[in-house]
Structure formats: C-alpha cells, structure tokens
Design an enzyme around this catalytic site. Structure first.
Site, PDB file in Angstrom:
ATOM      1  N   GLY A  33       0.815  -1.259   0.184  1.00 31.29           N
ATOM      2  CA  GLY A  33      -0.063   0.048  -0.189  1.00 31.29           C
ATOM      3  C   GLY A  33       0.995   1.098  -0.041  1.00 31.29           C
ATOM      4  N   ASN A  34       0.453   2.218   0.404  1.00 32.89           N
ATOM      5  CA  ASN A  34       0.922   3.792   0.397  1.00 32.89           C
ATOM      6  C   ASN A  34       0.559   4.509   1.490  1.00 32.89           C
ATOM      7  OD1 ASN A  34      -1.294   5.444  -0.839  1.00 32.89           O
ATOM      8  ND2 ASN A  34      -1.363   4.012  -2.245  1.00 32.89           N
ATOM      9  N   ARG A  35       0.760   5.702   1.654  1.00 30.25           N
ATOM     10  CA  ARG A  35       0.780   6.558   2.857  1.00 30.25           C
ATOM     11  C   ARG A  35      -0.432   7.574   2.636  1.00 30.25           C
ATOM     12  NH1 ARG A  35       4.650   6.455   6.451  1.00 30.25           N
ATOM     13  NH2 ARG A  35       6.706   5.559   5.906  1.00 30.25           N
TER      14      ARG A  35
END
Ligand code: CTP
Ligand code: CA
Length: 231
Positions: A33-35
């Site tokens: 995933g990502n932030r």
C-alpha cells in the site's frame, strides 16, 4: 464550511472523486500500500458538494472519518482493480472525474490464497509484481462521457533530475489530463498533514493556478480551475 456563501458553480454537475490509497493483496493478511490517508480527496468531495455538485466518492482505504457526510454516494474499494471498476461505473455519467487516490503502480502477480509461512532455514521468497492499468490514462483516452473533465493528481518530490514543478510538467504532458494538480510531498509535506501546496497545470503543462493552505482551500482552487475550464 460555509456552504451558504459558496458559489453554486457546480450545480447540476455529477462529480466523481477517488480518494485514499489502493492496497494490493500479497496473501489474505498482507498487502502492498501507500501513505495516502484520503484527506485531500475528502476535502475535494466536501468542496464540490458545497458548490452544488452531486458527488460520488470512491473511497480506497480511508484513514480518516467523514466519507459518508462528504458525498452523496460512497463506494468503498480496496484494490486498484476495484477502484478502476468503481471509477468507470460512476464516471459513465460524470461531468468531472478527479483521480485524487494514490494508486499502486504494481501488484503481486499471483496473490496467495493461503497465508504465506516462513520456511525454516530459507530466506524470504521474492514477490513477483506486475504493472497495474493506469486508470487516469484510460479516462483521458476513452472519454467515458462527451465533454467530461478529467483531473489527475501528482505527488512529487524534487530530486537531482528536477524540481517538483519540473516533474509535474513532464507528467502533465505524459498524462494528458485536462488538469493535473501537482503537490510537493515528503519530509512533513503532503501525506497526513492538514496543509498542502499545489500547482494546477493544464494538458500542455502550463500553470493555470497555484494554491497553498488547507486541503479545503486547495480543493476550492482546483474547483475554480475546473469551473473555468467548463466555461
Ligand atoms: N493513476 C492512475 N492509475 C495508476 C497510477 C496512477 O489513475 N495505475 C493516477 C493517480 O490517481 C493520479 C495520477 O495518475 O491522479 C498520477 O499518479 P502518479 O503516481 O503521480 O503518476 P504515475 O504515472 O504512476 O508516475 P510515477 O508514479 O512513476 O511518478
Ligand atoms: Ca505512481
């Protein structure tokens, strides 16, 4: 905030906003995933609604509350494939589509159906990745509806090969979206912060707006640019 004083320049418009960040399954319990938290996307939905639009929010793993209150319809998704399907379904009737979601560029080629176990004495197995479809590029290429305005976001850091704005210009030309909102991220900027700094570029890479301030102020600056484009 002050809906009574907002210009009603999006009255009668259906806008689709994707927000958050996609997650690509590795196995049933893990993902890549990502932030992205979804703050800027939510602010875009709220601002559009205050200006009279009907808003569909495609929400990818939001880490903040308020999605239901920000939009007329909320579609919750996890993976990029789900986000793509939801954006295209809602986009078929949309006047404006804003891709504010952070989309995973790659996904595991073959997610495991069972939880991956450690193999005693052996190191970790590599995870093979494949590239995801570019949802924004598809919207630009196919134009789901005549006259639809397609807007992208680009989170950039400067590096040895150029500034945030240099990278943004190159991306605007490459993506061909009607508008590209370029924002600076990294070292306390962008992700998870209340404030944002954004340059809005057109398809030719020319700056049409600059905004700094709260994510709501940035959202309103972007809707100003959209409204101007729609005439
Ligand atoms: N985007 C998309 N589908 C993807 C990747 C990105 O629709 N598979 C959209 C994002 O929602 C955003 C815009 O494209 O609106 C720019 O995303 P960004 O990650 O900055 O661009 P990329 O083309 O993926 O380039 P890179 O990550 O290499 O900088
Ligand atoms: Ca990317």
């Amino acid at each position: 905030a002050n809906a009574a004083r907002a210009p009603q320049d999006l009255a009668g418009c259906h806008v689709v906003v994707s927000a958050g960040g996609t997650r690509e399954p590795i196995d049933p319990v893990r993902w890549i995933g990502n932030r992205s938290t979804g703050r800027q996307g939510l602010a875009l939905a709220e601002a559009a609604r205050a200006r009279g639009a009907r808003v569909t929010l495609v929400a990818a793993n939001l880490e903040i509350a308020g999605a239901q209150a920000a939009a007329d319809d909320v579609v919750s998704v996890e993976s990029t494939a789900q986000l793509r399907d939801a954006v295209r379904a809602a986009g078929a009737s949309a006047d404006v589509v804003v891709m504010a979601a952070a989309v995973a560029d790659f996904r595991p080629a073959a997610p495991s159906e069972a939880k991956i176990k450690k193999a005693p004495g052996r190191g970790p197995a590599p995870i093979e990745l494949v590239e995801n479809p570019d949802i924004l590029a598809g919207l630009v290429r196919e134009r789901l509806r005549e006259g639809q305005v397609v807007v992208g976001f680009a989170a950039e850091t400067g590096d040895a090969s150029g500034s945030v704005l240099d990278h943004g210009r190159a991306k605007a030309l490459r993506k061909g979206a009607d508008l590209l909102a370029v924002n600076a991220v990294g070292a306390g900027r962008g992700f998870g912060t209340p404030d944002n700094e954004v340059w809005v570029l057109d398809a030719a890479g020319e700056q049409v707006a600059y905004a700094t301030g709260s994510k709501r102020q940035v959202a309103d600056a972007l809707w100003d640019a959209v409204a101007k484009l729609r005439g």
